[in-house]
Design a protein around this motif. Sequence first.
Motif, PDB file in Angstrom:
ATOM      1  N   LYS A   1      -5.315   3.514  -6.136  1.00  0.00           N
ATOM      2  CA  LYS A   1      -4.071   2.531  -6.044  1.00  0.00           C
ATOM      3  C   LYS A   1      -2.164   2.413  -6.659  1.00  0.00           C
ATOM      4  O   LYS A   1      -1.369   1.692  -6.347  1.00  0.00           O
ATOM      5  CB  LYS A   1      -5.012   1.607  -7.391  1.00  0.00           C
ATOM      6  CG  LYS A   1      -5.914   1.157  -7.028  1.00  0.00           C
ATOM      7  CD  LYS A   1      -6.859   0.937  -7.963  1.00  0.00           C
ATOM      8  CE  LYS A   1      -7.804   0.159  -8.173  1.00  0.00           C
ATOM      9  NZ  LYS A   1      -8.473  -0.134  -8.969  1.00  0.00           N
ATOM     10  N   TYR A   2      -2.703   3.514  -7.059  1.00  0.00           N
ATOM     11  CA  TYR A   2      -1.232   3.507  -7.306  1.00  0.00           C
ATOM     12  C   TYR A   2      -0.384   3.980  -5.801  1.00  0.00           C
ATOM     13  O   TYR A   2       0.835   3.685  -5.893  1.00  0.00           O
ATOM     14  CB  TYR A   2      -0.801   5.265  -8.823  1.00  0.00           C
ATOM     15  CG  TYR A   2       0.371   5.129  -8.801  1.00  0.00           C
ATOM     16  CD1 TYR A   2       0.757   4.851 -10.010  1.00  0.00           C
ATOM     17  CD2 TYR A   2       0.634   6.336  -8.277  1.00  0.00           C
ATOM     18  CE1 TYR A   2       2.280   5.136  -9.985  1.00  0.00           C
ATOM     19  CE2 TYR A   2       1.490   7.389  -9.083  1.00  0.00           C
ATOM     20  CZ  TYR A   2       3.208   6.565  -9.745  1.00  0.00           C
ATOM     21  OH  TYR A   2       4.401   7.218  -9.825  1.00  0.00           O
TER      22      TYR A   2
ATOM     23  N   ASP B   1      -0.681   3.140  -3.378  1.00  0.00           N
ATOM     24  CA  ASP B   1       0.153   1.874  -2.773  1.00  0.00           C
ATOM     25  C   ASP B   1       0.731   1.409  -3.153  1.00  0.00           C
ATOM     26  O   ASP B   1       1.718   0.502  -2.810  1.00  0.00           O
ATOM     27  CB  ASP B   1      -1.671   0.872  -2.899  1.00  0.00           C
ATOM     28  CG  ASP B   1      -2.585   1.603  -1.963  1.00  0.00           C
ATOM     29  OD1 ASP B   1      -2.429   2.500  -0.808  1.00  0.00           O
ATOM     30  OD2 ASP B   1      -3.856   1.404  -1.932  1.00  0.00           O
ATOM     31  N   TYR B   2       0.639   0.954  -4.689  1.00  0.00           N
ATOM     32  CA  TYR B   2       1.028  -0.010  -5.149  1.00  0.00           C
ATOM     33  C   TYR B   2       2.753   0.993  -5.172  1.00  0.00           C
ATOM     34  O   TYR B   2       4.242   0.211  -5.141  1.00  0.00           O
ATOM     35  CB  TYR B   2       1.431  -0.218  -6.879  1.00  0.00           C
ATOM     36  CG  TYR B   2       2.762  -0.626  -7.354  1.00  0.00           C
ATOM     37  CD1 TYR B   2       2.436  -2.450  -7.381  1.00  0.00           C
ATOM     38  CD2 TYR B   2       3.363  -0.719  -8.138  1.00  0.00           C
ATOM     39  CE1 TYR B   2       3.062  -3.496  -7.921  1.00  0.00           C
ATOM     40  CE2 TYR B   2       4.217  -1.250  -8.964  1.00  0.00           C
ATOM     41  CZ  TYR B   2       4.260  -2.610  -9.011  1.00  0.00           C
ATOM     42  OH  TYR B   2       4.949  -3.449  -9.840  1.00  0.00           O
TER      43      TYR B   2
ATOM     44  N   SER C   1       5.180   0.651  -1.913  1.00  0.00           N
ATOM     45  CA  SER C   1       6.078  -1.260  -2.642  1.00  0.00           C
ATOM     46  C   SER C   1       7.112  -1.291  -2.950  1.00  0.00           C
ATOM     47  O   SER C   1       8.188  -0.919  -2.701  1.00  0.00           O
ATOM     48  CB  SER C   1       5.204  -2.094  -3.159  1.00  0.00           C
ATOM     49  OG  SER C   1       3.723  -1.962  -2.276  1.00  0.00           O
TER      50      SER C   1
ATOM     51  N   MET D   1      10.129  -2.635 -11.872  1.00  0.00           N
ATOM     52  CA  MET D   1       8.402  -2.456 -11.096  1.00  0.00           C
ATOM     53  C   MET D   1       7.693  -0.931 -11.652  1.00  0.00           C
ATOM     54  O   MET D   1       6.852  -0.552 -12.118  1.00  0.00           O
ATOM     55  CB  MET D   1       8.686  -2.492  -9.498  1.00  0.00           C
ATOM     56  CG  MET D   1       8.492  -3.231  -8.316  1.00  0.00           C
ATOM     57  SD  MET D   1       8.792  -3.048  -7.063  1.00  0.00           S
ATOM     58  CE  MET D   1       7.036  -2.544  -6.385  1.00  0.00           C
TER      59      MET D   1
ATOM     60  N   GLU E   1       4.093  -2.472 -13.723  1.00  0.00           N
ATOM     61  CA  GLU E   1       2.588  -2.136 -13.086  1.00  0.00           C
ATOM     62  C   GLU E   1       2.220  -1.170 -13.080  1.00  0.00           C
ATOM     63  O   GLU E   1       1.459  -0.431 -12.997  1.00  0.00           O
ATOM     64  CB  GLU E   1       2.498  -3.280 -11.986  1.00  0.00           C
ATOM     65  CG  GLU E   1       1.485  -3.207 -11.290  1.00  0.00           C
ATOM     66  CD  GLU E   1       1.014  -4.836 -10.592  1.00  0.00           C
ATOM     67  OE1 GLU E   1      -0.254  -4.195  -9.832  1.00  0.00           O
ATOM     68  OE2 GLU E   1       1.605  -4.791 -10.123  1.00  0.00           O
ATOM     69  N   SER E   2       3.072  -0.378 -12.358  1.00  0.00           N
ATOM     70  CA  SER E   2       3.341   1.454 -11.784  1.00  0.00           C
ATOM     71  C   SER E   2       2.921   1.799 -12.980  1.00  0.00           C
ATOM     72  O   SER E   2       2.347   3.252 -12.840  1.00  0.00           O
ATOM     73  CB  SER E   2       4.409   1.702 -10.996  1.00  0.00           C
ATOM     74  OG  SER E   2       5.058   2.849 -10.359  1.00  0.00           O
TER      75      SER E   2
END
Length: 356
Positions: free
Chosen positions: A127-128, A130-131, A134, A150, A154-155
């Motif tokens: 998940k990390y 994938d973020y 971005s 970011m 959330e990161s």
Amino acid sequence: MKLKSIRNINIKTKLLFLGGFSIMGLVFMGTESVLTARQINEASTEISQSWVPAIIIAEELNTRTSDYRIKEYNHVITDNDRDRDRLEGEMDQIQQDIAQGFKDYELYITNESDRKLMEAAEEEWSKYLDYSDSLLAVSRENRTQEAFDMIIGESRQLFDDASNGLLKVVDFNRKGAEAASIHGDRLYQQLAKVKIITICLISGVISLLVIYLVIAIDKPVKALVEGTRRVANGDLEVYLPYRSEDEIGILTNSVNQLIKRLKYIIDDEKYLFREIGSENFGVKSTCEHAYRGDFAPILYSITSLMSRLDAAKKRKERGESADTEENVKEQLSGKAVCREITKHGRRKMDASDKKG
């Protein structure tokens, strides 16, 4: 009754039992040592070949994720495209190393709980990433403020979740290693306790058996030595009271029988010689059954002696009667000679008278 039964067992069997018990005790100790040592070795092997490598891999994964995070942060704050390309190359290499680390960890998974923890950490890391893709795309477009928001927003949360997942794996393996170490310590304490108890038990039983054998052999043997010494000194009033069916008991009984037979023979010889001294040459032995084996010639010699003495007595008696008859004859012969001499003298005297 039980003690008497034990005493009736022959010495060879007692010694074999003592040796067999000692061997069985040693075999038990050796077997227990091997089994417990094997368990300790398994615990040690589990620590060295499973828990410790898993801890090392999980900690390295956590370190590499931190390295990735640092380079991601540098990517956000730099405005040089060349540095960004370099950082992205290094980040790709770190991703490969982390992927390989997750794959290597599968070789050291100990149980299902361990597997679930690592899968959860790997999922959080995915998940990390994938973020992160971005975030890096925003950073390449030089939207520095947005990328910065970011990475601290959330990161950071996603990274913390992934890092915490890896730390849980590390903690799980550390606890597993500690548990295995404690288990090994307990096994060692158990081994030491069993060894002490077994050694004390076996040593105690062997000591009791040895003491019993020493007493069971030493006491009657000393009695035998003392009894035979008294017999050698002429004391036939000796009786050895030891009763058992082992070798010493059989020997004691044989010595008692020997003393009894010697007493019978000596008492019988006293009686026979006393009767012989009284010129009773027809006396019989009172215990002919005692004169067996090498004792038989003794009775034969005494019987022969009585026979010869009896014959001599009879010859002597016959010899005295013959001497008496001869003396009578000699006396009678002497009187006849005297009569003849007297008659001859008278005839001579008568003839002289006639001539005159």
